[in-house]
Write an enzyme that holds these catalytic residues in place. Structure first.
Site, short mmCIF file in Angstrom:
data_model
loop_
_atom_site.label_atom_id
_atom_site.label_comp_id
_atom_site.label_asym_id
_atom_site.label_seq_id
_atom_site.Cartn_x
_atom_site.Cartn_y
_atom_site.Cartn_z
N SER B 68 -8.73 18.83 10.29
CA SER B 68 -9.96 18.02 10.22
C SER B 68 -10.72 17.99 11.55
CB SER B 68 -9.79 16.65 9.59
OG SER B 68 -9.57 16.79 8.18
N HIS B 73 -17.64 10.25 21.93
CA HIS B 73 -18.99 9.97 22.42
C HIS B 73 -18.82 9.03 23.62
CE1 HIS B 73 -20.57 11.74 18.75
NE2 HIS B 73 -19.82 10.93 18.04
N CYS B 88 -5.58 15.66 8.32
CA CYS B 88 -5.02 15.77 6.97
C CYS B 88 -3.62 16.35 7.06
CB CYS B 88 -5.91 16.66 6.11
SG CYS B 88 -7.48 15.87 5.75
#
Lengths: 120, 120
Positions: B68, B73, B88
């Site tokens: 995944s 940020h 996953c």
């Protein structure tokens, strides 16, 4: 490098969508225009899209936005897709999620909304 | 295009971290090796990292994994960082989150854990 007003705090919507047509979940090309349209509708700013196709088992897409990011992970063998939209500042991520869901038309989906950038 | 076992269902950890040293939050180069180290410790497979630097106001990084994605940020003017790790299959995203937090050493952080890929 560009100078941006990099706004703090925002909303992250996490969506797990089921019972999507398999043909849509392997269409690696069309989704890019859907993402661009969604970002534009929300008044957000797209920096870059990257995509990666798994051989016959779906793809992963991440769109970097000035306001954070969008991610998609498709599972055609499960008729499912995982979608994230995280936007900081005044951009409403539900506009983006709804436009993407209008394209995939899942018969069932879960949404989880998380406010970010606040002390708990 | 590569053939992969693209496992369904997983765990998404969302972390908002505060009171981080500003110098770490603008270090656009070092974080790439931290991400690679974190992915390796978790036994995950890195496909690609993309980074984008906002002029003097932090950066955005997304790492695509076979399992995944990771996103960061940074907000140096707020001494804050938003981190997501979604994996996953059998990969434990907390190994990745903890390794990244060991690097940034926030004095305060929130964690939200969401199980994905299950009908509600």
């Amino acid at each position: 490098m560009i100078s941006l007003n990099h706004e703090f705090s925002g909303t992250h919507i996490i969506c797990d969508a089921y019972e999507v047509q398999e043909t849509l979940l392997v269409d690696y090309n069309k989704i890019e225009s859907i993402i661009k349209e969604s970002v534009s509708k929300a008044g957000a700013s797209l920096i870059k899209i990257i995509k990666y196709s798994f051989n016959k088992s779906g793809f992963t897409l991440v769109a970097l936005l000035k306001e954070s990011h969008i991610s998609l992970h498709t599972y055609p063998e499960r008729n499912a897709i995982f979608i994230d939209v995280f936007t900081c500042g005044r951009v409403d991520p539900s506009i983006i999620i709804n436009n993407i869901l209008d394209y995939y038309k899942p018969l069932r989906h879960n949404l989880t909304t998380i406010k970010r950038g606040f002390y708990k």
